[in-house]
Design an enzyme around this catalytic site. Structure first.
Site, PDB file in Angstrom:
ATOM      1  N   ASP A 378      62.103  40.224  57.500  1.00  0.00           N
ATOM      2  CA  ASP A 378      61.727  41.127  56.421  1.00  0.00           C
ATOM      3  C   ASP A 378      60.950  42.308  56.974  1.00  0.00           C
ATOM      4  OD1 ASP A 378      62.956  39.707  54.306  1.00  0.00           O
ATOM      5  OD2 ASP A 378      61.501  38.144  54.671  1.00  0.00           O
ATOM      6  N   THR A 379      61.704  43.352  57.245  1.00  0.00           N
ATOM      7  CA  THR A 379      61.253  44.477  58.047  1.00  0.00           C
ATOM      8  C   THR A 379      61.917  45.731  57.517  1.00  0.00           C
ATOM      9  OG1 THR A 379      61.116  43.028  59.985  1.00  0.00           O
ATOM     10  CG2 THR A 379      61.268  45.375  60.427  1.00  0.00           C
ATOM     11  N   ILE A 380      61.316  46.887  57.746  1.00  0.00           N
ATOM     12  CA  ILE A 380      62.020  48.137  57.452  1.00  0.00           C
ATOM     13  C   ILE A 380      62.146  48.942  58.738  1.00  0.00           C
ATOM     14  CG2 ILE A 380      61.202  48.222  55.087  1.00  0.00           C
ATOM     15  CD1 ILE A 380      59.905  50.859  57.438  1.00  0.00           C
ATOM     16  N   SER A 397      56.747  46.074  59.542  1.00  0.00           N
ATOM     17  CA  SER A 397      57.118  44.809  58.924  1.00  0.00           C
ATOM     18  C   SER A 397      55.932  43.953  58.522  1.00  0.00           C
ATOM     19  CB  SER A 397      57.975  44.014  59.917  1.00  0.00           C
ATOM     20  OG  SER A 397      58.284  42.729  59.435  1.00  0.00           O
ATOM     21  N   MET A 459      66.973  46.502  61.471  1.00  0.00           N
ATOM     22  CA  MET A 459      65.968  45.467  61.280  1.00  0.00           C
ATOM     23  C   MET A 459      66.622  44.114  61.034  1.00  0.00           C
ATOM     24  SD  MET A 459      66.625  44.921  57.986  1.00  0.00           S
ATOM     25  CE  MET A 459      65.265  43.923  57.380  1.00  0.00           C
TER      26      MET A 459
END
Length: 570
Positions: A378-380, A397, A459
């Site tokens: 769960d990252t941008i 993140s 990501m």
């Protein structure tokens, strides 16, 4: 026997002297065209964030300024993936000098968070969430370091869009709403998290307005005081207060003493291109090792996403990740053998382990004990190019969806769980220790050949390095542009052992049918899912034209800067 010997000889020759013909560009039915302009572009997975970066460019800011502004908005509008309670890593290309700069703004563990501390609480394996996975968030310190060294505009300007949206609200987009709903049960278990992220008792649905006024207040402190507005005073005290309440080890000194680190990117060459990643403690070295192995095979000759091409890539992933998991850790605590791992001789030896007729279900070194494949992703990722050709490749993140699940009181800030990536295996380089940074999945990327410069990233936890290698191959081996390279079907192997692999339905039916005959246990995943990560890319052709691509699997887009046609006349 004679046939097998001849096959072995032919294989060894192919590995030693790969024959790579100029790429014949495959037909890709892209859902959108790449963006092209002479001015700047911001590519992000949420349009409001990309637009915020463009506003900064049009206000006279540069790529660094725009990246900070876009990232600040991302932390609000995509809160399950990122936020100022997490870490940040970036690569900056300075067009004027041609230099690359790397920034590691990954936070360290609290001084008191040690294996002995956890053992005293009956914990013998690193938890996946909760207070004992909370390390110092590095994002705000990263912003301050970037802006003070390379930025042009004051921090108050850069945070103004995020503060506005936090106060006034914004409509939640489709993909983000789906993932937000998926985290609702976890958020409901923590009162402060539910209060902040479940307004009216439920996750915001697509199109509903979400506000985070407490986060607006936290951002105002940062705008006024810089990094000290986060690592000291009210916000720091709130973080320490919730840590104490939950039995954690965080202290005010852990926050106040933290500093990000400027680092030199590491690189390899791939068929005449230079590919750059950030050094350990990131997983970037795995992408480079994958490319070094892939380079031993004539993938263009094998064909775009053919069974032979995909087999080589999947097997190269296993070999590269086995080494990464064995050796990568915080270099301030461990001697990470970067040069030997990136050496071409090492790649030749690893490439010889690929059996062209059979997938390997166990690759040495084996899985890192204590590290599970289910956490994280769960990252941008966002990328920016300004009108002068400066490029920022930035990733940020919380690690797992909604991080640790713990919100610091009266701040609107979700704290990350990056510490889950430590191990408690005695003697391992990535063993938990106070003031140590864990192995991190976060890594931005950059590639270049002559005057062509591309800032890119994809990501998705341990998907990142393998997705980077596929993106590079799409461009170098098969001549795709940056948008096509993002849209092309991908594979991802999330586990670190076995023959399981996820393959996107965009990969040809023939390849998907043939991979199992080599022993690959494939799961076909429908297009436009988060399984394969979300990417962005910006590019300069060296002749004054800038391009960008944005991930079609998400809500975002690449937005170009408008020319100053309405600027006040002097």
């Amino acid at each position: 026997m004679r046939f097998l010997l001849s096959l072995a000889i032919l294989l060894s020759l192919a590995i030693a002297v790969p024959a790579q013909q100029p790429p014949a560009k495959p037909t890709i039915v892209a859902g959108r065209s790449k963006v092209a302009t002479k001015y700047g572009i911001v590519a992000a997975s949420q349009p409001l964030a990309a637009q915020a970066g463009v506003q900064i460019l049009e206000r006279g800011g540069n790529a660094i300024d725009a990246a900070i502004a876009a990232n600040a908005v991302m932390g609000l509008v995509e809160p399950h993936y990122n936020g100022i309670g997490g870490d940040l890593f970036a690569i900056y290309y300075e067009a004027r000098t041609g230099k690359l700069y790397g920034l590691n703004a990954g936070g360290w563990a609290p001084a008191g968070l040690t294996p002995a501390f956890l053992k005293s609480k009956g914990i013998t394996r690193m938890p996946g969430g909760g207070i004992h996975t909370v390390t110092v968030p590095g994002a705000v310190a990263g912003w301050a370091a970037m802006r003070s060294r390379f930025g042009k505009l004051p921090l108050a300007d850069l945070l103004a869009p995020a503060i506005y949206y936090a106060d006034e609200g914004f409509p939640v987009t489709d993909v983000i709403a789906d993932y937000w709903a998926g985290g609702a049960a976890r958020l409901a278990a923590e009162p402060l998290a539910a209060q902040t992220f479940l307004p009216n008792g439920h996750a915001p649905r697509a199109g509903e307005i979400f506000r985070n006024p407490r986060l607006a207040g936290t951002l105002r402190l940062i705008a006024q005081k810089g990094a000290s507005g986060f690592y000291e005073g009210k916000t720091a005290e709130a973080i320490v207060a919730i840590s104490r309440e939950k039995g954690g080890a965080m202290t005010l000194a852990d926050l106040k003493d933290y500093r990000p680190e400027w680092v030199d990117p590491i690189s390899t060459t791939y068929r005449g291109w230079t590919v750059d990643e950030l050094p350990p403690n990131t997983q970037g070295i795995a992408a480079l090792m994958m490319l070094n192995i892939m380079e031993r095979y004539p993938l263009a000759e094998y064909g775009f996403q053919s069974t032979k091409t995909m087999h080589v890539m999947i097997e190269a992933k296993k070999l590269a990740y086995a080494d990464m998991l064995r050796y990568v850790a915080d270099p301030h605590f461990s001697n990470v053998p970067i040069a030997p791992l990136l050496g071409k001789p090492h790649a030749i030896e690893r490439a010889r382990l690929i059996d062209p007729r059979k997938a390997a279900c166990s690759v040495q070194p084996s899985t890192l004990p204590g590290l599970t494949s289910s956490n994280g992703g769960d990252t941008i990722y966002l990328s920016v190019i300004d009108r002068d050709g400066n490029i920022v490749s930035l990733i940020q993140s919380l690690y797992s969806s909604f991080g640790s699940g713990i919100v610091a009181p009266d701040t609107g800030v979700m704290l990350h769980n990056r510490g889950a990536l430590f191990t408690l295996e005695s003697g391992h380089p990535n063993l938990l220790a106070g003031r140590k940074r864990p192995l991190t999945t976060l890594v931005p990327a950059f590639m270049s050949k002559g005057d062509v410069k591309i800032g890119f990233g994809i990501m998705g936890g341990f998907n990142q390095a393998q997705a980077h290698a596929q993106f590079v191959s799409n461009i170098v081996d098969f001549g795709l542009d940056v948008q096509e390279a993002l849209e092309a079907g991908r594979f991802t192997k999330i586990s670190f052992d076995g023959c399981d692999v996820n393959v996107e339905a965009l990969v040809s039916a023939q390849t998907r049918a043939e991979l199992p005959t080599l022993g690959h246990q494939i799961t076909v995943v429908a297009p436009r899912s988060g399984t394969f990560g979300y990417g962005q890319a910006v590019m300069s052709d060296g002749a004054g034209v800038h391009f960008a691509g944005s991930e079609p699997r998400h809500d975002g887009e690449a937005i170009p800067e408008a020319p100053p046609v309405f600027a006040p006349k002097p």
